[in-house]
Enzyme design. Structure first.
Site, PDB file in Angstrom:
ATOM      1  N   GLY C  30       0.790  -1.226   0.000  1.00 57.46           N
ATOM      2  CA  GLY C  30       0.000   0.000   0.000  1.00 57.46           C
ATOM      3  C   GLY C  30       0.821   1.274   0.000  1.00 57.46           C
ATOM      4  O   GLY C  30       0.286   2.347  -0.270  1.00 57.46           O
ATOM      5  N   CYS C 241     -25.582 -13.116 -21.248  1.00 50.69           N
ATOM      6  CA  CYS C 241     -25.260 -14.398 -20.620  1.00 50.69           C
ATOM      7  C   CYS C 241     -26.081 -14.645 -19.354  1.00 50.69           C
ATOM      8  O   CYS C 241     -25.964 -15.695 -18.735  1.00 50.69           O
ATOM      9  CB  CYS C 241     -23.770 -14.498 -20.306  1.00 50.69           C
ATOM     10  SG  CYS C 241     -23.266 -13.562 -18.854  1.00 50.69           S
ATOM     11  N   CYS C 263     -22.165  -7.783 -19.667  1.00 48.85           N
ATOM     12  CA  CYS C 263     -20.977  -7.896 -18.820  1.00 48.85           C
ATOM     13  C   CYS C 263     -19.877  -6.970 -19.346  1.00 48.85           C
ATOM     14  O   CYS C 263     -19.602  -6.935 -20.547  1.00 48.85           O
ATOM     15  CB  CYS C 263     -20.419  -9.318 -18.856  1.00 48.85           C
ATOM     16  SG  CYS C 263     -21.421 -10.540 -18.022  1.00 48.85           S
TER      17      CYS C 263
END
Lengths: 366, 189, 291
Positions: C30, C241, C263
């Site tokens: 991080g 889908c 998607c």
């Protein structure tokens, strides 16, 4: 009905083919040669060299041709090429006193040793379109020639220095940081700032300098000296044990003499701003000197009045046109995923607000 | 003469390829503390292991001050480093990389980074007789549940972890084996 | 393979410098490691950080996938994939499961990544505090002192004004309880996926920063007890889908503004359709392709 958009690869190929065709333009018009660009668009070439940080007029001319005259694009091409070059060594610092000056003017003295040399400048041209240039093929009248000076040309600020009237610059043999090889660390040092300004965007540096003249961090500059010409570049060859001259480059140097500082304990002295660029980039060198001077407020004991040109982080982080244009133009890339997430959020918030209002209305009705 | 020959040998034959594979192993090791990777391609004068030599060739150059300690600080090793890597040989307090056996490493002298720049800390390459996934229990970033490694010490690594985000990062080498322990790993005896 | 340039374009010294930064990034999850980003032959802001990290990470044996907005065929993904095909001569794929290195802009693939996979993010502004405090000199201090109050104040002000945290992408996370990190501009829907088996590397070229997450690193999206983090998505199934668990793109179909949802991860959607999953409009699409 919907079919997922395909064909990115073909689109790119076609775009590149079209771009090449556009670059060439009308085939009935003769193609530009690199030599033509180098010789006849010299100031574009030197700007590309200065901000591309690579002294090679032919490559700069090629980049201008490839970029269709878009100078920032040409600078980008040069920068990207430059990073792939192996480094064979480091030259000695150039000595601009050894310059063969094509132009040298001082605004602070009527005359100076070495003389005022006006040189090939636009300064006193009347900005009237010269339609004679539209007719091709005419050779210009040859300019009168003078013998170049053999001896070094002293810097104007040195005369002030001898009297102690201008703040001295302590010699420093420390290797300056290289912002192309190390990440910028802030607060920076003057060598870092000067390097950043030297390759910074001419327009940005010009506007920063102009802002100081208009009062945003005013520092009362005089052009102590502006000189443009060829300087020898020398390099230490370890195998030989001494320096040899490896070539000459053209540079533009500007030293400003600025309002003095002083205090009860220290007598007043003039101060300096410094600009140096590859090639003939006079506007840029003067601008750089003004911005350099503005950024020295802390070292010279001045107040930070909050002017943009005094703000080192602001100037250094935003002067590079390749970084700026890349990031600016990236917003034309697809962002529909992020946009979709904001669409969802704004719809949700509006739904909640509408619902709350309906409930309020119902309560009021009851 | 023998020294010179030794110094000239043991670099990568094909640096871009070999360094890429070696780095992948080094990265996998650092990303998964306790995992044992295989890394090879470099060979330095004894007693430097193949893993340590390869790691030096992969990560070090003129920009990375290197400290050789104990029996790794030999003329032959310095010549090899000078020829293949060019890293300036420095004392512990200026080191970005350190190479030697555990007992020879002056741990308390090494830079551990600063709060502003915790990355400006040393990476220590520790030569071991062997590596095995036994002994100290490891947990933290890179470890799904728990891992083990035969660390040369426990308390030191616990203290090092307590300094996080400051601290030292470690590679352990034995032959062509490589494992790592970054400062982020919690260590239990 | 182009002979004019080194394997994966960058010279070895540059790669070593980037590799060292990656290792420090993995050791301090991080934390943004400064690195001497090079000028690449593509514009800043177009993935130069991700490209440099990928170039320093790739081996000749890797199979690479490049996505932008979840799709393999977006122009910038095509351009970056071509760059590595040309300079590193590596295999490329559109299938997530076949890739060993995946470079991405703005999405995390729907399919869970494995331990041997590496996800490289392109990052425009790596500093999560930048829009609260523009000065690097200040934000560096804030990270050093773990002073993240400003971020919480901002999020809380959002709630006061909108009743919601008004950040939908690049939603800040806290890593291992220490550094607040920018996850790059992925939709917040993707945030929970960041605790994964693969290695995640983040490259910001213009801003000269690299950061990293080792596998299984704790990544927590910032929130409040009374306003827990909500990884929302469009409330609809994929029209192709039928998936109800994927991030969706909204596509405007006609001048009346009729929308369909598909998607965003094109490879995932394709593999589901090949496995026989259907959505409300899959028949229509089939008809179109056959015609």
């Amino acid at each position: 009905m919907y079919v997922a958009v395909k064909g990115g690869e073909r689109a790119i190929d076609n775009a590149h083919t079209w771009l090449a065709e556009e670059r060439r333009g009308d085939l009935d018009v003769a193609e530009l040669s690199i030599a033509q660009i180098r010789e006849q668009l010299k100031l574009a070439v030197t700007r590309v060299m200065a901000e591309g940080s690579l002294y090679d007029p032919d490559l700069a001319a090629l980049a201008i041709k490839q970029a269709r005259g878009d100078l920032i694009e040409a600078i980008f091409l040069i920068r990207a090429y430059r990073t792939t070059l192996p480094r064979f060594g480091v030259s000695n610092p150039i000595d601009t006193a050894d310059m063969t000056c094509d132009r040298r003017v001082s605004a602070t003295y009527k005359d100076v040793p070495g003389g005022q040399v006006l040189g090939p400048t636009f300064d006193y041209t009347h900005r009237l379109l010269d339609f004679a240039l539209a007719a091709e093929g005419e050779a210009p009248v040859p300019a009168p020639k003078a013998e170049p000076r053999r001896e070094p040309t002293p810097h104007v600020t040195e005369f002030l220095n001898k009297e102690g009237l201008i703040q001295g610059e302590a010699p420093n043999d420390e290797t300056p940081p290289d912002l192309t090889r190390e990440p910028i660390k802030l607060p920076g040092t003057r060598p870092l700032r000067l390097q950043s300004l030297a390759r910074g965007d001419e327009g940005f540096v010009l506007s920063m300098a102009y802002s100081t003249q208009r009062g945003y961090g005013r520092n009362h500059p005089f052009v102590g000296e502006l000189r443009i010409g060829q300087v020898p570049v020398e390099m230490e060859i370890p195998e030989l044990g001494f320096s040899i001259e490896i070539g000459e480059i053209e540079v533009t140097e500007c030293e400003t003499v600025n309002q003095f500082t002083g205090s009860k304990t220290e007598p007043p002295q003039f101060t300096r701003g410094y600009g140096l660029t590859l090639g003939m980039c006079e506007r840029k060198a003067i601008s750089m000197a003004l911005v350099d001077r503005a950024l020295r407020w802390e070292e010279l004991g001045e107040d930070n009045v909050g002017a943009p040109a005094q703000d080192e982080e602001f100037v250094l982080m935003h002067s590079d046109n390749i970084q700026a244009s890349g990031f600016l133009e990236h917003i034309k890339l697809p962002h529909y995923v992020d946009f979709q997430s904001e669409l969802e959020l704004i719809r949700k918030i509006r739904r909640e607000v509408a619902q709350a209002q309906t409930e309020q209305t119902q309560e009021a009705a009851e | 003469m023998a020294f010179e020959m030794q110094a000239l040998q043991g670099g990568f034959d094909d640096p871009p390829r070999q360094a890429s594979f070696a780095f992948r192993a080094a990265m996998m090791a650092m990303a998964r503390p306790g995992d044992i990777q295989h890394i090879h391609g470099g060979a330095a004068p004894a007693p430097c292991s193949a893993a340590a030599a390869t790691l030096l060739l992969t990560l070090c150059d003129r920009e990375t001050p290197l400290c050789l300690v104990g029996n790794h600080d030999t003329d032959a090793m310095r010549d090899w480093v000078n020829f293949h890597i060019g890293a300036p040989i420095v004392s512990a307090c200026d080191a970005q990389f350190v190479l030697g056996r555990w007992t020879a490493v002056p741990l308390s002298d090494l830079p551990i980074g600063t709060p502003d720049y915790p990355d400006r800390s040393a990476t220590v390459i520790v030569e071991m007789d062997e590596l095995s996934q036994t002994g100290a229990g490891l947990s933290g970033p890179g470890i799904k549940d728990r891992a083990s490694l035969n660390l040369p010490d426990i308390a030191f690594f616990q203290d090092n972890n307590a300094l996080f985000p400051l601290g030292l990062d470690f590679y352990f080498c034995a032959g062509d084996q490589l494992a790592a322990l970054p400062r982020s790993t919690k260590v239990e005896g | 393979m182009s002979q004019d340039y080194n394997f994966a374009y960058l010279d070895e010294q540059t790669k070593r410098m980037i590799r060292r930064a990656i290792l420090k990034g993995l050791a301090i999850p991080g934390y943004q490691v400064p690195f001497a980003s090079r000028e690449m032959p593509m514009p800043y802001g177009w993935g130069t950080g991700g490209v440099q990290v990928s170039a320093a990470t790739l081996t000749p044996d890797d199979t690479m996938k490049v996505i932008d907005q979840g799709a393999d065929d977006t122009t910038n993904a095509v351009s970056i994939r071509k760059f590595f095909q040309k300079t590193a001569d590596i295999d490329v794929t559109e299938e997530t499961s076949k890739a060993t290195v995946i470079q991405t802009r703005h999405r995390i693939p729907e399919e869970d990544l494995r331990e041997d996979q590496i996800l490289v993010y392109q990052v425009p502004i790596p500093e999560p505090l930048r829009f609260l405090e523009p000065r690097e000199t200040e934000t560096r201090k804030m990270h050093a002192l773990e002073e993240y109050g400003l971020m919480h104040v901002k999020l809380y002000e959002d709630i006061a004004r909108h009743g919601n945290i008004a950040t939908a992408y690049a939603y800040p996370v806290k890593v291992e309880g220490r550094y607040v990190m920018d996850p790059s501009p992925i939709p917040k829907f993707d945030n929970p996926k960041m605790e994964m088996a693969g290695i995640q590397l983040f490259g910001a070229g213009r801003e000269q920063r690299i950061y990293a997450l080792p596998p299984y690193t704790q990544v927590v999206s910032l929130d409040f007890d009374d306003h827990p983090f909500d990884p929302s998505k469009a409330d609809a199934p994929c029209d192709l889908c039928g998936a109800t668990h994927t991030y969706l793109d909204e596509v405007i179909m006609d001048d009346a503004g009729t929308a369909m949802f598909v998607c965003s991860d094109t490879d995932y959607c394709r593999s589901r359709r090949e496995a026989g999953h259907t959505g409300a409009q899959s028949a229509a699409q089939l008809h179109e392709v056959n015609a």
